[in-house]
Design an enzyme around this catalytic site. Sequence first.
Site, mmCIF file in Angstrom:
data_model
loop_
_atom_site.group_PDB
_atom_site.id
_atom_site.type_symbol
_atom_site.label_atom_id
_atom_site.label_comp_id
_atom_site.label_asym_id
_atom_site.label_seq_id
_atom_site.Cartn_x
_atom_site.Cartn_y
_atom_site.Cartn_z
ATOM 1 N N CYS A 1 0.835 -1.199 0.000
ATOM 2 C CA CYS A 1 0.000 0.000 0.000
ATOM 3 C C CYS A 1 0.869 1.248 0.000
ATOM 4 O O CYS A 1 1.491 1.569 1.026
ATOM 5 C CB CYS A 1 -0.930 -0.008 1.220
ATOM 6 S SG CYS A 1 -1.969 1.450 1.355
ATOM 7 N N CYS B 1 -0.453 3.968 2.367
ATOM 8 C CA CYS B 1 -0.200 3.653 3.773
ATOM 9 C C CYS B 1 1.272 3.854 4.139
ATOM 10 O O CYS B 1 1.594 4.429 5.187
ATOM 11 C CB CYS B 1 -0.581 2.204 4.070
ATOM 12 S SG CYS B 1 -2.227 1.701 3.554
ATOM 13 N N ASP B 2 2.173 3.335 3.302
ATOM 14 C CA ASP B 2 3.574 3.216 3.695
ATOM 15 C C ASP B 2 4.539 4.068 2.885
ATOM 16 O O ASP B 2 5.733 4.083 3.174
ATOM 17 C CB ASP B 2 4.011 1.743 3.570
ATOM 18 C CG ASP B 2 3.189 0.828 4.459
ATOM 19 O OD1 ASP B 2 2.704 1.302 5.503
ATOM 20 O OD2 ASP B 2 3.036 -0.354 4.112
#
Length: 314
Positions: A136, A139-140
């Site tokens: 992701c 997300c990251d």
Amino acid sequence: MDSITAYDAIVIGAGPAGSTAALYAARASLDVLVIEQGMPGGQIATSDMVDNYPGIPNVSGAELGQKMLDHAESAGAHVEYTMVTSISRRDDGRYEVTTDSGAFEAPALIVATGATPRTAGFAGEEEFRGRGVSYCATCDGMFYRNKKVFVVGGGNSACEEGLFLSRIASEVVMVVRRDEFRAPRGRVDRLLAQKNVSVRFSTSIVEVTGTQLLERIVFRDNVSGETSVEEYPAGSFGIFVFTGNDPVTELVHELVDVAADGGVVTDEDMATRTPGLFCAGDMRSKRLRQVVTAASDGAIAGSSAYAYVEGLAR
């Protein structure tokens, strides 16, 4: 089984969608059961850090998942840690949920079983998940600011996420196993217009190794079959795998409609084609699968379940 325990609503899954659904349903005075087969949080429980949930920056995925379920429990929701083996809708309209530890029933059922990212299949992928291997970018991606990243995949999601990462990372290397992208030409052109993006066609990652973090990648030329090794300092690079997501719908596939992306079709109230059955979170057909969108789905599903149960009680 000798008896079936009755509730007003049953929630399957204690990720962001399920826990939020349970919170909203419990706060509406429903007697709610949450069934979770693993640990709270779903996919986010495997993330070392979640940095894009509004108001709670820099929190571990496991901590955020646990806090969400704790909040639902504090509102009165009950939790059972067990495996669901089957779901059925009886002639009286109530749902019966059979698990490894007993059977439960309710007029309203909220299913929030999430989606699982497809793995690329290289050696070390699972070992370094969350420690250099990610699924992701939203997300990251921020953990790789000004670092080198390899993006595995040649479809729509890989190109979209590669473009996103190009604004964060110092260098983005697209690793495409075929000799061309599968994404539409316009999307590919936008990606390749970025000066820090390069492509390795007909290439696959076959193995990654390291100590605590990634340090070594083994590549294979899919035409010649030859392999090559590249080594980098630990923590200086990452691998993002975008080969698709598979919504987890097996428990309800006979009760719902499924879209082309494999996700469950719902209306804006999270209701499916079967009365009293609501689906929320990443298992739904949707464009953006994030913690905040899952929580939003859950809030709607919990409120909709209350309205459904209240309507039956009148």
